[in-house]
Write an enzyme that holds these catalytic residues in place. Structure first.
Site, short mmCIF file in Angstrom:
data_model
loop_
_atom_site.label_atom_id
_atom_site.label_comp_id
_atom_site.label_asym_id
_atom_site.label_seq_id
_atom_site.Cartn_x
_atom_site.Cartn_y
_atom_site.Cartn_z
N GLY A 20 3.51 33.08 19.81
CA GLY A 20 3.56 33.73 18.50
C GLY A 20 2.30 33.65 17.67
O GLY A 20 1.19 33.99 18.12
N TYR A 162 14.81 24.11 6.83
CA TYR A 162 13.56 24.85 7.03
C TYR A 162 12.89 25.12 5.68
O TYR A 162 11.69 24.89 5.51
CB TYR A 162 13.86 26.16 7.75
CG TYR A 162 12.63 27.00 8.06
CD1 TYR A 162 11.85 26.73 9.18
CD2 TYR A 162 12.27 28.08 7.26
CE1 TYR A 162 10.73 27.50 9.48
CE2 TYR A 162 11.16 28.86 7.55
CZ TYR A 162 10.39 28.57 8.67
OH TYR A 162 9.29 29.34 8.96
N LYS A 166 9.26 23.68 4.46
CA LYS A 166 8.14 24.58 4.19
C LYS A 166 7.66 24.46 2.74
O LYS A 166 6.48 24.62 2.44
CB LYS A 166 8.52 26.02 4.52
CG LYS A 166 8.73 26.27 6.02
CD LYS A 166 7.44 26.00 6.79
CE LYS A 166 7.55 26.34 8.27
NZ LYS A 166 6.30 26.10 9.00
N ILE A 197 7.66 37.56 10.83
CA ILE A 197 6.67 37.96 11.82
C ILE A 197 7.36 38.03 13.18
O ILE A 197 8.10 37.09 13.55
CB ILE A 197 5.50 36.93 11.88
CG1 ILE A 197 4.94 36.64 10.48
CG2 ILE A 197 4.41 37.41 12.84
CD1 ILE A 197 4.36 37.83 9.76
N THR A 199 7.97 37.26 16.43
CA THR A 199 7.59 36.25 17.43
C THR A 199 8.87 35.72 18.09
O THR A 199 9.99 35.97 17.61
CB THR A 199 6.86 35.05 16.79
OG1 THR A 199 7.83 34.23 16.13
CG2 THR A 199 5.76 35.47 15.83
N PRO A 200 8.71 34.91 19.13
CA PRO A 200 9.89 34.33 19.80
C PRO A 200 10.75 33.45 18.91
O PRO A 200 11.86 33.08 19.29
CB PRO A 200 9.27 33.53 20.95
CG PRO A 200 7.99 34.24 21.26
CD PRO A 200 7.47 34.69 19.91
P1 NAP Z 1 7.04 30.44 17.91
O1 NAP Z 1 6.65 31.73 18.57
O2 NAP Z 1 8.34 29.81 18.26
O3 NAP Z 1 5.85 29.38 18.13
C1 NAP Z 1 5.94 28.05 17.73
C2 NAP Z 1 5.38 27.18 18.84
O4 NAP Z 1 5.40 25.81 18.39
C3 NAP Z 1 6.25 27.25 20.10
O5 NAP Z 1 5.44 27.27 21.25
C4 NAP Z 1 7.05 25.98 19.99
O6 NAP Z 1 7.59 25.53 21.20
C5 NAP Z 1 5.97 25.05 19.44
N1 NAP Z 1 6.52 23.77 18.99
C6 NAP Z 1 7.78 23.48 18.60
N2 NAP Z 1 7.90 22.18 18.35
C7 NAP Z 1 6.71 21.61 18.60
C8 NAP Z 1 6.23 20.29 18.54
N3 NAP Z 1 7.02 19.24 18.20
N4 NAP Z 1 4.92 20.06 18.83
C9 NAP Z 1 4.11 21.07 19.23
N5 NAP Z 1 4.53 22.35 19.32
C10 NAP Z 1 5.82 22.62 19.01
O7 NAP Z 1 7.08 30.63 16.33
P2 NAP Z 1 6.10 31.39 15.32
O8 NAP Z 1 6.90 32.42 14.67
O9 NAP Z 1 4.81 31.73 15.93
O10 NAP Z 1 5.91 30.23 14.25
C11 NAP Z 1 4.70 29.55 14.02
C12 NAP Z 1 4.74 28.95 12.62
O11 NAP Z 1 4.85 30.00 11.65
C13 NAP Z 1 5.92 28.02 12.39
O12 NAP Z 1 5.51 26.93 11.61
C14 NAP Z 1 6.89 28.90 11.61
O13 NAP Z 1 7.76 28.15 10.79
C15 NAP Z 1 5.90 29.70 10.78
N6 NAP Z 1 6.46 30.94 10.25
C16 NAP Z 1 6.92 31.89 11.10
C17 NAP Z 1 7.46 33.05 10.58
C18 NAP Z 1 7.99 34.16 11.45
O14 NAP Z 1 8.65 35.06 10.91
N7 NAP Z 1 7.71 34.16 12.76
C19 NAP Z 1 7.53 33.23 9.19
C20 NAP Z 1 7.05 32.22 8.36
C21 NAP Z 1 6.52 31.08 8.90
P3 NAP Z 1 9.20 25.79 21.46
O15 NAP Z 1 9.34 27.27 21.62
O16 NAP Z 1 9.48 25.00 22.70
O17 NAP Z 1 9.92 25.29 20.24
#
Ligand code: NAP
Length: 272
Positions: A20, A162, A166, A197, A199-200
């Site tokens: 993501g 969550y 945050k 966003i 993402t997975p």
């Molecule tokens: P994502 O695709 O699930 O990527 C997150 C990555 O972090 C995954 O590879 C996940 O592995 C890994 N992870 C989980 N626990 C971990 C740990 N203890 N140590 C190291 N890596 C770990 O999610 P994303 O959407 O890109 O999210 C990235 C960040 O953006 C997060 O902080 C999320 O809260 C924030 N965010 C996302 C959105 C959105 O809509 N996507 C919106 C606001 C904020 P696993 O898959 O095995 O858990």
């Protein structure tokens, strides 16, 4: 993606970089010339992403909730490159949609261990690494970018853990920024607040309601009419990590397609 050399010679760690937003950040920082260490719990995927990005990008197993795991990755980075310039604290989990009434203590602690303790440890050990200056770095210098969320700015009934984690990242960022400025370290610390966003992280929701329907719902919640992309957030991160943001610290950069900027007329006038 446009290649540039504005981060040439810099060394970056991106947590959660196997997937993501983190993968997009790693790609963009590398394209700007940085050497990038991707840290993630997803070993196979992280190694594949690093290989795919290619030059100057590598993968290390990192569980952001563990101090020893952090220390190992930072020590390894310093041993290989002799410096750390950029830290993107991106790893995070949604932890489900539990409200205050149905969130268990275990679920609360797990979300906070990764989303908040992970950022705390990253900032603490990252600053220590940035302070270990070499001849090329007469003062401690660096940029930390913490990925929070719009859920760190406005509340939602669920997911309660969550949202709390945050919100804490948002103010931890300002505390770190104040500390570094007061110490006259040239280390800036800022937060980014994405809207939804694609993402997975949404896979559990897609499984529940179907990707097409779920995405159309989320698209409609954004005043611009669509969810964001990982690249949208990576661009914000690149700006904050670069010298273009030299005077920006303790700031929150919202990238949410307008969600938190106001109330959409259509939602005000929608029938109950
Ligand atoms: P994502 O695709 O699930 O990527 C997150 C990555 O972090 C995954 O590879 C996940 O592995 C890994 N992870 C989980 N626990 C971990 C740990 N203890 N140590 C190291 N890596 C770990 O999610 P994303 O959407 O890109 O999210 C990235 C960040 O953006 C997060 O902080 C999320 O809260 C924030 N965010 C996302 C959105 C959105 O809509 N996507 C919106 C606001 C904020 P696993 O898959 O095995 O858990």
């Amino acid at each position: 993606m446009m290649a540039s050399d504005e981060l040439a010679g810099r060394v970056a760690i991106v947590t959660g970089g196997a997937s993501g937003i983190g993968a997009a950040c790693a790609r963009l920082l590398a394209a700007a010339g940085a050497s990038v260490v991707i840290g993630d719990v997803q070993d196979d995927l992280g190694a594949t992403v690093a290989r795919d990005i290619g030059a100057r990008t590598s993968f290390r197993t990192l569980d952001v909730a563990g101090e020893e795991s952090w220390q190992a990755v930072i020590d390894d980075t310093l041993a290989r490159f002799g410096r750390l310039d950029i830290l993107v604290n991106n790893a995070g989990i949604s932890g489900g949609a539990g409200t205050i009434e149905d969130t268990t203590v275990e679920a609360w602690e797990r979300v906070h261990a990764i989303n908040l303790d992970g950022v705390f440890l990253g900032c603490k050990l990252g600053i220590a690494a940035m302070k270990r200056t070499g001849p090329a770095k007469p003062v401690a210098k660096g940029a930390i970018v913490n990925i929070s969320s719009i859920a760190g700015i406005v509340g939602a009934a669920g997911p309660c853990a969550y949202t709390a984690s945050k919100g804490a990242v948002r103010l931890l960022t300002k505390s770190v920024a104040q500390h570094c400025a007061e110490k006259r370290y040239d280390i800036r610390c800022n937060s980014v607040h994405p809207g939804a966003i694609d993402t997975p992280i949404f896979n559990p929701l897609w499984q529940l309601v179907g990707r097409e329907f779920g995405k159309s719902l989320l698209d409609s919640r954004h005043p611009v009419g669509h969810m964001g992309t990982p690249q949208d957030i990576a661009e914000a991160v690149l700006y904050l990590a670069s010298d273009r943001a030299a005077f920006v610290t303790g700031a929150e950069l919202v990238a949410d397609g307008g969600i938190t900027s106001g109330i959409q007329r259509k939602s005000l006038l929608a029938p109950p």
